[in-house]
Every structure is written in C-alpha cells, then in structure tokens.
Design a protein around this motif. Structure first.
Motif, short mmCIF file in Angstrom:
data_model
loop_
_atom_site.label_atom_id
_atom_site.label_comp_id
_atom_site.label_asym_id
_atom_site.label_seq_id
_atom_site.Cartn_x
_atom_site.Cartn_y
_atom_site.Cartn_z
N TYR A 1 0.81 -1.22 0.00
CA TYR A 1 0.00 0.00 0.00
C TYR A 1 0.85 1.27 0.00
CZ TYR A 1 -3.25 -3.60 1.57
OH TYR A 1 -3.97 -4.76 1.68
N GLY A 2 2.08 1.13 -0.43
CA GLY A 2 2.94 2.32 -0.52
C GLY A 2 2.95 2.96 -1.89
N GLY A 3 2.07 2.49 -2.77
CA GLY A 3 1.98 3.08 -4.11
C GLY A 3 3.20 2.85 -4.95
N GLY A 4 3.93 1.76 -4.68
CA GLY A 4 5.12 1.47 -5.47
C GLY A 4 6.36 2.22 -5.00
N LEU A 5 6.23 3.01 -3.95
CA LEU A 5 7.38 3.74 -3.41
C LEU A 5 8.21 2.81 -2.53
CD1 LEU A 5 5.78 7.15 -2.36
CD2 LEU A 5 6.96 6.61 -4.49
N THR A 6 9.51 3.00 -2.56
CA THR A 6 10.39 2.28 -1.64
C THR A 6 10.45 3.04 -0.32
OG1 THR A 6 12.38 3.47 -2.32
CG2 THR A 6 11.80 1.48 -3.58
N CYS A 7 11.03 2.40 0.68
CA CYS A 7 11.19 3.09 1.97
C CYS A 7 12.09 4.31 1.82
CB CYS A 7 11.76 2.12 3.00
SG CYS A 7 10.62 0.75 3.39
N LYS A 8 13.07 4.22 0.91
CA LYS A 8 13.95 5.37 0.65
C LYS A 8 13.13 6.52 0.07
CE LYS A 8 17.82 4.38 -1.33
NZ LYS A 8 18.79 4.03 -2.39
N ASP A 9 12.16 6.18 -0.80
CA ASP A 9 11.28 7.21 -1.36
C ASP A 9 10.42 7.84 -0.27
OD1 ASP A 9 12.20 6.69 -3.94
OD2 ASP A 9 10.63 5.21 -4.33
N LEU A 10 9.95 6.99 0.66
CA LEU A 10 9.10 7.50 1.74
C LEU A 10 9.86 8.47 2.64
CD1 LEU A 10 7.18 4.25 2.72
CD2 LEU A 10 6.26 6.23 1.50
N VAL A 11 11.17 8.28 2.78
CA VAL A 11 11.98 9.23 3.55
C VAL A 11 11.84 10.62 2.95
CG1 VAL A 11 14.35 9.89 4.14
CG2 VAL A 11 13.61 7.51 4.40
N ILE A 12 11.68 10.69 1.63
CA ILE A 12 11.56 11.98 0.93
C ILE A 12 10.14 12.53 1.00
CG2 ILE A 12 11.79 13.11 -1.33
CD1 ILE A 12 13.93 11.06 -2.03
N THR A 13 9.14 11.64 0.89
CA THR A 13 7.76 12.11 0.80
C THR A 13 7.07 12.31 2.15
OG1 THR A 13 6.96 9.82 0.56
CG2 THR A 13 7.51 11.03 -1.46
N VAL A 14 7.41 11.50 3.15
CA VAL A 14 6.71 11.57 4.44
C VAL A 14 6.85 12.93 5.12
CG1 VAL A 14 6.75 10.67 6.82
CG2 VAL A 14 6.62 9.09 4.89
N PRO A 15 8.00 13.65 5.01
CA PRO A 15 8.09 14.96 5.67
C PRO A 15 7.01 15.96 5.26
CG PRO A 15 10.28 14.20 5.11
CD PRO A 15 9.31 13.23 4.48
N ASN A 16 6.27 15.66 4.18
CA ASN A 16 5.17 16.54 3.77
C ASN A 16 3.86 16.16 4.47
OD1 ASN A 16 4.11 18.69 2.16
ND2 ASN A 16 3.17 17.17 0.82
N THR A 17 3.91 15.13 5.33
CA THR A 17 2.71 14.69 6.04
C THR A 17 2.44 15.60 7.23
OG1 THR A 17 3.22 12.40 5.44
CG2 THR A 17 1.64 12.73 7.22
N GLU A 18 1.17 15.88 7.46
CA GLU A 18 0.79 16.77 8.55
C GLU A 18 1.16 16.14 9.90
OE1 GLU A 18 -3.25 19.07 10.14
OE2 GLU A 18 -3.27 17.86 8.31
N ALA A 19 1.64 16.98 10.80
CA ALA A 19 2.00 16.49 12.12
C ALA A 19 0.77 16.00 12.87
CB ALA A 19 2.70 17.61 12.91
N GLY A 20 1.01 15.18 13.88
CA GLY A 20 -0.10 14.69 14.69
C GLY A 20 -0.56 13.32 14.27
N GLU A 21 -1.88 13.11 14.23
CA GLU A 21 -2.45 11.80 13.95
C GLU A 21 -2.05 11.27 12.58
OE1 GLU A 21 -6.62 11.71 14.54
OE2 GLU A 21 -6.53 12.16 16.69
N ALA A 22 -2.05 12.15 11.56
CA ALA A 22 -1.70 11.70 10.21
C ALA A 22 -0.27 11.19 10.15
CB ALA A 22 -1.90 12.84 9.21
N CYS A 23 0.63 11.91 10.84
CA CYS A 23 2.03 11.50 10.86
C CYS A 23 2.19 10.17 11.61
CB CYS A 23 2.88 12.59 11.53
SG CYS A 23 4.62 12.16 11.70
#
Length: 364
Positions: free
Chosen positions: A247-269
C-alpha cells in the motif's frame, strides 16, 4: 667605436621603459615595452595557468597574444575580459557572480540554461558582463542555484550593483538547497528544478510558497528546517531502504523518507509512521519504545522479530503457508496485546527463517 645615446633621464626610469639590445650589425637600439598588455599596469598576470572555459586558452597564452596588438580599440576589450580573472592588480570587474565576489557554495553545479558551464566556470565568465541591468539579471538568474551567499542582514547583493532577491525560495533562508540533484519520487523533478520554479512564485502568494517549502525544503537539505513528520524515529535511516511496503503506491522506503516529511504532524504522521515504520525497518529507541519522528505512538505489542526489528529476508516465501516474511510481519502487528501465546508461537515459526537477529531455533 660605438656611439651611445644619452637619454638624460635617470637609470631607474630607463630600466623600466627601455631595453637595450645588440642588433645584428653590432650597434645598439631600443626595444619599447608592448603597447598592449593583459594587465593594464603592465605586470604579469598572477593566474597564468587559468584556463578560460569558453575560449579554451590560458591567461599566459592570452598575455603573449596581446603583446602583439598595437590597436587600443582591440586591446581595451580584451583587458576588460581577462584582466580581473587572470589576477591583474587593482582591477575592478564590471560584474561578479556572487556578492562582493564571494565564492559560490555549489561550484561544480551546472545551472539550467548555463550552456553547460559550471558555477565555477561562471566565476570566470561573468566578470565580462556589462554592469547594470545585464549584470543584475545574470546574478539573479544564476546566483541562487550556484549557492551565492546572502549578506548577513538577509538581503542580497550579488556583486556589482544590487537587485531584489526572489520573494519565494525553496530554502526559507534563501540558500541554495544542498541536494540539487535529488529527484522527488512522485513529482519526478529535481531540487534544482524546483528551486528555479519557486523563484517565479508571485510576491503576494505566500500560501503557495509556504506549502511548496513544506514539501521540499527538508528533503532537499535546506538548513535549519524541521519537518512536520519523518518516516523513522528522530529521522533515523530505515534499515530496509529498497523495500516496497504494501500500500505504498510502489514507493520504496527510501522514497518515503523523501515524501513523508510533507505529512501533517499529529495523527496523520503517527498513522503513517506506524503503518510503514516496521516494514521499512525503522530502528526502535534503546528503551524498547518507538518514536517515529515527530510525535510518538505505541509500537505493536507483537512483532515477527522479538526485538522489534524488521526481518532481513522480507521477500522470503514460506513453502507451506505461501506468504512472505513481509506479509507475516504485517499480520503479526495486528495480534492483540493480551495474546502473548499466539505471538510467541508465530515468532517461533517464522523469526529464525526470516533472519531475525539473535534468534536460536529449537531445531535445524
């Protein structure tokens, strides 16, 4: 007997301006210094081995060539082009790439539309740019990408003359992002390209500027930027950077290191971290509890590896059950807190085969 010429001037002056030489007939003549020299003061250039990135000639070669020129209209433009970069004394350039001739922080970067020149090359070529609007346009276009430092008061002065820096920059402090070649895994553009684009955001569009900075500034390496979220605790590196979580949309964990910082703080994070953190091999804190970046959440009470690590052999398929270690690791996080027997039994079945550290099998 030779006839000598009496100059009626001090020897020190004649030694600077005249050279005696014996001609083929045995008489003496006078050799006057060249009418055109690379350095306006007549001294030798300090950087004789410096190679001009466009012309492909060294300062020493240019100096030799210019001594053959006797036309002032030809000499002056060449002095303007070469004297400053070749190290002639007391020469003020009409333009410099960076403020007060500061060194660019990204000397080896090739800016877009720079004709293949690096920022280091532009340090050599820009001083030939006409002062005024032409200089300011060159500085404002190439200065940010080349990492030209800002003045300490926060305003910019890229060399000769000043211009208003862009109101929106990728790095909130106006610096050039360190990771210029980093490609965003979803948008498919580099930090350098985004830095270029953001300078075009209108002065009054602060919301768009702030949103784009939030998305890119941290991943592109801007200094003093705190992300709203990170994939792993305290921005630790995932142990399985090349794994593609379900369910990561084809992203690797290395990719998620780049994209996750755009996630809203709190429950979503926290939800993002709890969902992807275990599969990506985010390290646990030394006390056994997890803190996946910004905010905390309770780690699962049951994990495939007893120590909470991500199993090294994520793609290994169990020959009877037909599921991978990654899939079993996902499933085990759903085992209830009070079902320790089921957790221990599943760990005993899979932990050793999936490569969990410090696990001793009951039989081999």
């Amino acid at each position: 007997m030779f006839n000598f010429i009496n100059f009626s001037v001090p020897l020190a002056v004649t030694s600077v301006f005249c050279l005696y030489y014996a001609d083929a007939q045995g008489g003496f003549g006078i050799s006057v210094l060249p009418s055109c020299t690379l350095c306006p003061g007549g001294e030798n250039p300090l950087n004789t081995d410096l190679l001009h990135p466009i012309d492909g000639t060294t300062c020493g070669e240019v100096a030799s060539l210019m001594e053959t020129i006797d036309d002032e209209t030809v000499c002056a433009p060449l002095q303007s082009k070469y004297a400053y970069i070749c190290g002639c004394l007391d020469v003020v350039p009409s333009c410099t790439l960076c403020a007060n001739d500061a060194n660019p922080l990204n000397p080896d970067f090739e800016p877009q539309y720079g004709g293949g020149l690096t920022c280091n090359d532009m340090v050599i070529t820009v001083p030939n740019t006409e002062a005024g609007e032409a200089c300011e346009a060159t500085q404002s276009f190439f200065g940010p990408d080349c990492g030209c430092p800002r003045d300490t008061d926060g305003a910019s002065d890229f060399g000769i003359g000043t211009f208003e820096p862009p109101s929106c920059t990728l790095c909130p402090g106006g610096q050039s992002p360190p990771y210029l070649d980093l490609v965003h895994p979803i948008d498919g553009i580099t930090c350098a390209e985004m830095a270029d684009f953001m300078t075009s955001i209108d002065d009054d569009n602060e919301v768009a500027c702030a949103a784009t900075q939030a998305k890119y500034a941290y991943s592109c390496g801007c200094p003093d930027v705190v992300p709203s979220c990170t994939l792993c605790a305290n921005d630790a590196n995932p142990l399985n950077p090349d794994f593609e979580p379900q369910y990561g949309g084809g992203l690797t964990c290395k990719d998620l290191v780049i994209t996750v910082p755009n996630t809203e703080a709190g429950e979503a994070c926290e939800a993002t971290q709890s969902f992807f953190g275990p599969d990506c091999g985010c390290p646990r804190d030394t006390d056994g509890a997890s803190d996946f970046g910004i905010g905390t959440f309770e780690p699962p009470s049951c994990t495939l590896c007893p120590g909470g690590q991500s199993p090294p052999y994520l793609d290994l398929v169990h020959p009877i059950d037909g599921i991978t270690c990654a899939e079993m690791a996902d499933f085990m996080t759903s085992i209830d807190d009070d079902n320790e027997v089921a957790c221990a039994a599943t760990q005993a079945k899979y932990a050793y085969s999936c490569g969990c550290p410090d696990v001793v099998p009951s039989c081999t």
